[in-house]
Design an enzyme around this catalytic site. Structure first.
Site, mmCIF file in Angstrom:
data_model
loop_
_atom_site.group_PDB
_atom_site.id
_atom_site.type_symbol
_atom_site.label_atom_id
_atom_site.label_comp_id
_atom_site.label_asym_id
_atom_site.label_seq_id
_atom_site.Cartn_x
_atom_site.Cartn_y
_atom_site.Cartn_z
ATOM 1 N N HIS A 123 -11.943 -2.578 0.912
ATOM 2 C CA HIS A 123 -10.773 -2.997 0.280
ATOM 3 C C HIS A 123 -10.341 -4.314 1.030
ATOM 4 C CE1 HIS A 123 -7.437 -1.192 2.302
ATOM 5 N NE2 HIS A 123 -7.978 -0.026 2.237
ATOM 6 N N ASP A 171 -7.604 -1.325 8.536
ATOM 7 C CA ASP A 171 -7.306 -0.828 7.353
ATOM 8 C C ASP A 171 -7.151 -2.107 6.306
ATOM 9 O OD1 ASP A 171 -7.357 0.783 5.094
ATOM 10 O OD2 ASP A 171 -5.280 1.508 5.324
ATOM 11 N N GLU A 186 -6.214 -1.669 -3.116
ATOM 12 C CA GLU A 186 -6.745 -0.409 -3.144
ATOM 13 C C GLU A 186 -5.474 0.507 -2.708
ATOM 14 O OE1 GLU A 186 -7.596 3.206 -0.672
ATOM 15 O OE2 GLU A 186 -6.354 1.449 -0.115
ATOM 16 N N GLU A 187 -4.542 -0.188 -1.751
ATOM 17 C CA GLU A 187 -3.371 0.560 -1.159
ATOM 18 C C GLU A 187 -2.357 0.945 -2.377
ATOM 19 O OE1 GLU A 187 -3.459 1.848 1.638
ATOM 20 O OE2 GLU A 187 -4.608 0.565 2.957
ATOM 21 N N ASP A 219 -14.072 2.655 4.846
ATOM 22 C CA ASP A 219 -12.642 2.489 4.624
ATOM 23 C C ASP A 219 -11.930 3.693 5.539
ATOM 24 O OD1 ASP A 219 -10.219 1.849 4.223
ATOM 25 O OD2 ASP A 219 -10.148 2.876 2.033
ATOM 26 N N HIS A 238 -1.346 2.002 8.565
ATOM 27 C CA HIS A 238 -0.219 1.280 7.544
ATOM 28 C C HIS A 238 0.964 0.861 8.634
ATOM 29 C CE1 HIS A 238 -1.891 3.696 3.836
ATOM 30 N NE2 HIS A 238 -2.694 2.815 4.326
HETATM 31 ZN ZN LIG Z 1 -7.794 1.581 3.547
#
Ligand SMILES: [Zn+2]
Length: 463
Positions: free
Chosen positions: A279, A291, A324-325, A352, A423
């Site tokens: 993503h 990520d 995506e998130e 991912d 994150h």
């Molecule tokens: Zn991800």
């Protein structure tokens, strides 16, 4: 459909499973795959792409100027690498703005604590909220609580996620983040703070998406860094704890982002597609290196290495999914747009889960693929990768396509340290080991080449 047509269709589908099970690669193809593996194991291309994305774009949360710059970057990167076809497909989403976020313990022992707003959370207004903490060890404990104990307080969930290679502890921990605010709001809480869904002890909170259930009272939701969750627990041992928090996050406007797609056209069966990708969006706190910059870089580089070596029989389509998130928004848009062509999506794999080394591969097929799986195992073994299970769970952006029946593979990375960074502001390029990235690149290159060459197909997904 008439009964006769239905029966014919069922027979045809069953028959196609029997005769189209994937066959085997030829001796020459096995040699080619080995040559590709050796070349990819030495290639810096994935690292160069990741360095480019994190340096030239950086944070790219859906709906932000960084998102738009990432889309332009991806289109340019595919073109610069001379992919045969490059295009983008629109994805509609709603923006969310983070704003200011700060919190403090007011009593008994005043101290600042580090929080971050959870994605999609409403704000507190500039005046903030303050209230007494009501502590639950788990999301389930909050669910069981009486509304009377919760009303007017700030809910704190302290459940600590532990490290696992396969990331399975995430699934168990994440309900506090995704659903905690709905349950707390329903019971009359003023706000919710959770211990970060993360395995580090840095004083950096982990963000991530949350949603409000239909009709519940919406309350602000934030994550505390792990050390600050410990600090509040220590103060709670001494009695009541009151905290204050201010978040100016809010929901923004409708926005159009894009799935960006680059293809290497197949030489014999160009209509048949092997889908790889990651993503393109990230959270806004770090530069989105693990990520999912890593997944973007690994899969673009794999397709490029194959194209430079020899045109594969099938087309290799690299999809960089949008948003995506915030809830697989790009993945759902892609599945909807391509549903009528699902039978040409032969199989797929998404990267991912960071940049750790791949240790095993899973697959899904309606057929017995033992011959081909044995060949894959032979090809991937020198990279330290073993055969997994015939029940691939795949990357999240492939879930909508799996639901339509597409077969998937999962090249499973070691995620032991993934949730240290996930994150957070710490998700930056220096955390990526270039040697691990080469191993990932070699595995994706070999796998994508093999599934692009192998005769037959994997039938419909039976998961
Ligand atoms: Zn991800």
């Amino acid at each position: 459909m008439k009964t006769k047509q239905i029966i014919t269709t069922i027979i045809l589908i069953s028959f196609s499973h029997l005769i189209f099970a994937a066959g085997s690669l030829s001796k020459a193809e096995l040699k080619q795959a080995e040559t590709l593996r050796k070349a990819a194991s030495k290639s810096d291309l994935a690292y160069e792409i990741l360095e480019s994305l994190t340096t030239e774009v950086g944070p790219r949360m859906a709906g932000t100027p960084g998102d738009a710059r990432a889309v332009a970057w991806a289109e340019n990167k595919f073109k610069e690498l001379k992919f045969d076809r490059v295009w983008k497909e629109p994805v509609k989403l709603r923006q969310w703005n983070r704003g200011i976020e700060k919190a403090e313990i007011i009593s008994p022992f005043p101290q600042p604590v580090m929080i971050t707003a959870l994605g999609n959370s409403i704000g507190t207004g500039e005046e903030g909220v303050r209230g007494e903490i009501i502590h639950f060890e788990t999301f389930e404990d909050l669910q069981k609580a009486e509304a009377g104990e919760v009303r007017g307080k700030i809910v704190f969930i302290s459940h600590k996620m532990h490290k696992t290679r396969d990331g399975s502890a995430y699934g168990r921990a994440v309900a506090a983040r995704s659903k905690g605010a709905s349950v707390a709001g329903e019971k009359g809480a003023k706000a919710i703070v959770i211990r970060s869904i993360g395995t580090d002890n840095d004083r950096l909170p982990h963000t991530g998406n949350m949603n409000y259930a239909e009709g519940v009272t919406q309350i602000p939701a934030a994550a505390l860094s792990n050390p600050d969750a410990d600090l509040i627990l220590n103060q709670l041992k001494r009695g009541k704890v009151e905290i204050g928090m201010t978040m100016t996050s809010d929901i923004g406007d409708e926005y159009t982002s894009y799935n960006v797609i680059g293809e290497i056209t197949g030489s014999e069966n160009p209509e048949e597609l092997i889908v790889i990708g990651g993503h393109l969006d990230s959270w806004d706190l770090g530069t989105g290196a693990v990520d999912d910059g890593a997944g973007v870089a690994i899969t673009i580089a794999a397709a490029k290495l194959i194209a430079d070596y020899e045109r594969p029989k099938r087309t290799i389509r690299v999809v960089l999914w949008a948003a995506e998130e915030i809830g697989l928004v790009g993945a759902r848009a892609y599945a909807k747009a391509h549903a009528d062509n699902i039978n040409n999506h032969i199989t797929a794999a998404e990267s991912d889960f960071g940049a750790g080394p791949i240790w095993s591969f899973d697959w899904s097929s309606a057929n017995d693929e033992s011959a081909f799986v044995a060949q894959l195992e032979q090809l991937l073994n020198p990279l330290g990768i073993v055969r997994g299970q015939p029940k691939s769970t795949s990357g999240p952006d492939l879930w909508p396509l799996r639901a339509l029946g597409m077969s998937t593979f999962a090249l499973r990375q070691d995620g032991t340290d993934y949730f240290d960074l996930h994150h957070t502001a710490n998700d930056t390029l220096d955390k990526v080991d270039p040697e691990h990235l080469k191993q990932n690149l070699a595995a994706y290159t070999v796998w994508a080449f093999a599934v692009a060459q192998v005769p037959g197909n994997f039938g419909f997904n039976i998961n």
